[in-house]
Design an enzyme around this catalytic site. Sequence first.
Site, PDB file in Angstrom:
ATOM      1  N   ASN A  68      36.960  35.154  37.064  1.00 23.05           N
ATOM      2  CA  ASN A  68      35.650  34.547  37.321  1.00 23.05           C
ATOM      3  C   ASN A  68      34.886  35.449  38.279  1.00 23.05           C
ATOM      4  O   ASN A  68      35.417  35.823  39.323  1.00 23.05           O
ATOM      5  CB  ASN A  68      35.814  33.156  37.947  1.00 23.05           C
ATOM      6  N   GLY A  69      33.648  35.786  37.944  1.00 15.73           N
ATOM      7  CA  GLY A  69      32.845  36.585  38.860  1.00 15.73           C
ATOM      8  C   GLY A  69      32.220  37.789  38.187  1.00 15.73           C
ATOM      9  O   GLY A  69      32.110  37.855  36.960  1.00 15.73           O
ATOM     10  N   CYS A  91      32.263  32.005  35.038  1.00 11.21           N
ATOM     11  CA  CYS A  91      33.415  31.393  34.381  1.00 11.21           C
ATOM     12  C   CYS A  91      34.169  30.481  35.332  1.00 11.21           C
ATOM     13  O   CYS A  91      33.781  30.280  36.476  1.00 11.21           O
ATOM     14  CB  CYS A  91      34.383  32.471  33.879  1.00 11.21           C
ATOM     15  N   GLY A  94      31.518  26.968  32.201  1.00 10.22           N
ATOM     16  CA  GLY A  94      31.439  27.849  31.036  1.00 10.22           C
ATOM     17  C   GLY A  94      31.618  27.090  29.748  1.00 10.22           C
ATOM     18  O   GLY A  94      32.597  26.355  29.600  1.00 10.22           O
ATOM     19  N   TYR A 107      24.020  24.227  43.071  1.00  5.59           N
ATOM     20  CA  TYR A 107      23.838  23.979  41.639  1.00  5.59           C
ATOM     21  C   TYR A 107      25.105  24.072  40.798  1.00  5.59           C
ATOM     22  O   TYR A 107      25.335  23.250  39.925  1.00  5.59           O
ATOM     23  CB  TYR A 107      22.796  24.962  41.099  1.00  5.59           C
TER      24      TYR A 107
END
Length: 473
Positions: free
Chosen positions: A117-118, A17, A43, A256
Amino acid sequence: MVKDLGALLENKIIEECGVFGIYNVKNAAQLTYYGLHALQHRGQQGAGIATFDGEKISRYRGEGLVIEIFNSENISRLKGEYSIGHVRMGSDEVSGIENIQPLLVRSHTGDFTVAHNGRIINYEQLRTQLEYEGSIFQTSSSSEVICHLIQRQTGTFTEKIKKAIGKLEGSFAFLIMTEKNIYAVRDKNGFSPLAIAKLDDGFVISSETVGFEMINAQIIRDVKPGEIIKIGKKGLRSIMYTESTQKKMCSMEYIYLARPDSDIDGLNVHASRRMCGRILAQEFPCEDADIVIGVPDSSLSAAMGYSDGAGVPYEIGLIKNRYIGRTFIQPTQEERERGVKMKLSPVSNTIKGKNIVLVDDSIVRGTTSKYIVKLLKEAGAKAVHVRIASPAMVAPCFYGVDTSSLKDLISARMSLQELRDYIGADSLGFLSNEGLKKGLGNNICSACFDREYPTYLFGLDENFKKELKKLKN
């Protein structure tokens, strides 16, 4: 059956996210909308914004892209100068509006919202314990654990956060907004990016610095591993929740995941990718190459670097169609391959009769590389030499990206020769582990490439443990 064409083409890595927050700035929701738009690559499953208007916390969420969810009408209802937002990338198993963040907690001690996030790797153990103690979960999101843990602690709200975070293991960067403050938190290993900036008399927090540029905020610094930044009327206050910290940024952020115009822990993503491409050219040259091309979009910087290092012209050989619908039903192999051509088109005049070096950022399952090599050869390429600007992925990631099983990783199952034959390339070369660290520095987590996990893998289920044991044998 493939329901998402993007998932077919970009059959690679899925980031969890992105988070974005505003403190003490007018029209906070509007600015958060722009920040989330800049983080959309992190996301696409859903997004949400929560604001505090001086009296109450309001929230609006939806499934889909930021531009599809928000409009002038629903943003105008999100009043206030405090705001946090979230873009979500999840799985079908945890879909649904209830899992879209920010999560909102209504409590007699004060309302608060959380955007995360994570990946919390001891989530199952924590959830089981919390349910045993009486907590009732409303979502299937691991982020809800954070909310329950905070509520069950004692002391000031800051003390509650500090105690709750100490129970978490894994990769995380999250924002918490109360009726008085915003808290920015980063995991003790520095796996996930998070930075803070100044805007007028207020502050901005973002998973990536591109969020700051969107609204002309001036970056201050990255949040440190193991740090809580409390943002309030007295400005910024730094609180370390542990002394046991290390810098191990996820290498896939540079390779990436992140946008090329982002800076993470002081290193520009485009520059780092270009450097890795240059090193790759030294490690795996291609003597008869006519041109170098990259796979749009995350591999273009590395392709430029390879061109620099090899002295071979860089050309645009593949065009990405950005206007195809996100959903496309492809029941047959022929239709799936036609779908790839709709998403990615070769520039025939550029590649016909040429020996091509095709640079990509990574190979995970191999499906994408196989389709692209075939696409280029059908368009008339004389030879396609594949060069990967990262090492072969031979181990699962347990910290944040969606490669948590060996079955997802073709390089863990095939030799270099077998993989070359599978994707149909004339030659194949990966950046070495040494080359990666030369390009990105030593402060990275590269466990998916070298099997050197920087933390104890507490909380993994039995399947993960069995796969890990196989890796060590």
